[in-house]
Design a protein around this motif. Structure first.
Motif, short mmCIF file in Angstrom:
data_model
loop_
_atom_site.label_atom_id
_atom_site.label_comp_id
_atom_site.label_asym_id
_atom_site.label_seq_id
_atom_site.Cartn_x
_atom_site.Cartn_y
_atom_site.Cartn_z
N ILE A 180 0.91 -1.05 -0.16
CA ILE A 180 -0.13 -0.06 -0.01
C ILE A 180 0.95 1.25 0.07
O ILE A 180 1.88 1.31 0.37
N THR A 181 0.25 2.20 -0.57
CA THR A 181 0.98 3.58 -0.37
C THR A 181 1.05 4.20 0.99
O THR A 181 0.14 3.97 1.58
N LEU A 182 2.27 4.65 1.31
CA LEU A 182 2.49 5.04 2.86
C LEU A 182 2.27 6.54 2.46
O LEU A 182 3.50 7.39 2.37
N GLU A 183 1.44 7.12 2.75
CA GLU A 183 1.01 8.46 2.51
C GLU A 183 1.58 9.29 3.78
O GLU A 183 1.70 10.59 3.70
N HIS A 184 1.50 8.92 4.91
CA HIS A 184 1.81 9.65 6.20
C HIS A 184 2.95 9.02 6.97
O HIS A 184 3.23 8.16 6.97
N PRO A 185 3.55 10.24 7.57
CA PRO A 185 4.96 9.87 8.23
C PRO A 185 4.82 8.53 9.08
O PRO A 185 5.65 7.92 9.29
N ALA A 186 3.37 8.37 9.92
CA ALA A 186 3.59 7.27 10.87
C ALA A 186 3.41 6.05 10.22
O ALA A 186 4.07 5.11 10.66
N PRO A 265 13.42 10.54 6.86
CA PRO A 265 13.50 11.91 7.12
C PRO A 265 12.83 12.88 6.34
O PRO A 265 12.33 13.96 7.04
N TYR A 266 12.70 12.55 5.16
CA TYR A 266 11.74 13.31 4.41
C TYR A 266 10.23 13.44 4.80
O TYR A 266 9.70 14.37 4.63
N ALA A 267 9.81 12.18 4.96
CA ALA A 267 8.41 12.03 5.39
C ALA A 267 8.38 12.78 6.70
O ALA A 267 6.95 13.56 6.88
N LEU A 268 9.35 12.76 7.66
CA LEU A 268 9.17 13.54 9.03
C LEU A 268 9.04 14.81 8.66
O LEU A 268 8.43 15.59 9.58
N GLN A 269 9.64 15.47 7.82
CA GLN A 269 9.77 16.89 7.31
C GLN A 269 8.35 17.38 6.46
O GLN A 269 8.15 18.23 6.24
#
Length: 278
Positions: A180-186, A265-269
């Protein structure tokens, strides 16, 4: 001519990704897959005459020649000025891409499900978290339940398990949740943890039964209680080791795990996520 599978893209918002958008970027990657398929199947002197029906994301089906595909990919294949320093892509031109081919092989479905079930009733384990939020929401009768053996999974039927705590799950639900696509940082963080722990689980079993020598030979670690058991026990261990060390799907998921981890790191930003088209 392109094989069936799941495309993973680690989006970090570089100039190339922003200019093409998700569909445009994925479309270029699919064209690259067509190009690779032609080059693998058609001798070089015959490629100029090849024409293929191409279906890529965001476009109507169209017929393209091999030369036309090469021309369209010329700039894209060189990547962008950011590629050499990009950790997501490992410094390679457009390296922010991974692929898992279908069908998922039998050993991967087995060990992934075994790992998942082992932590199902442990509070806040990755299995507990994913079961609550995602896996339990996968309906029975999905394509992962019905399209087997092949084109999605090798095994003819999924494994089924009910935990001591009363949680019912099957391996088709787990496989559906893995692509599945991981759209959210969590989600990016959670799936990085899931794949890291899964691959560590596999490594423990591999190391317990065999080691892979530098020359590619498998050295078994088999304890035999009775001489008459030596032959059957050795053959079982050898087949298991060959499956674990030779699994295409496990190897490809190892590449996916690295991609997801580098995207954290990019997701958390708030600038990155992992897109999955499968």
């Amino acid at each position: 001519m392109a094989a069936m599978g799941a495309d993973y893209i680690g989006f970090r918002g570089c100039d190339l990704q922003r200019s093409l958008g998700v569909d445009g970027f994925l479309g270029k990657l699919k064209l690259r897959a067509y190009k690779g398929a032609i080059e693998a199947q058609v001798p070089e002197e015959q490629r100029a005459t090849v024409q293929v029906q191409v279906q890529v994301t965001g476009r109507a089906p169209q017929t393209l020649s091999y030369g036309g595909i090469c021309q369209e990919l010329d700039t894209f294949a060189r990547g962008s000025a950011e590629c050499p320093s990009c950790p997501v892509g490992g410094g390679a031109p457009v390296g922010c891409y991974r692929y898992v081919g279908y069908p998922v092989d039998a050993i991967t479905e087995e060990v992934a499900f075994s790992f998942f079930c082992g932590g199902l009733d442990t509070p806040d384990s990755i299995a507990d978290q994913l079961y609550r939020d995602i896996v339990s929401q996968v309906p029975l009768g999905s394509g992962w339940h019905t399209q087997r053996p092949g084109p999605l999974a090798e095994l003819p039927t999924p494994f089924v398990y009910t935990s001591p705590g009363g949680r019912r799950v099957d391996s088709a639900q787990l496989l559906a949740a893995m692509f599945i696509t991981l759209e959210h940082p969590a989600l990016v963080v959670a799936y990085a943890r899931f794949f890291h722990e899964l691959l560590a689980f596999v490594a423990v079993e591999r190391d317990a039964i065999a080691t892979l020598e530098p020359d590619g030979q498998i050295r078994l670690k088999v304890e035999i209680a009775r001489p008459e058991d030596a032959g059957p026990a050795t053959m079982r261990a050898l087949e298991r080791a060959k499956a674990l060390y030779g699994s295409r799907t496990l190897r490809e998921l190892g590449d996916v795990a690295d991609l997801i981890n580098q995207t954290i790191p990019y997701a958390l930003q708030g600038a990155g996520y992992v897109h999955v088209d499968g």
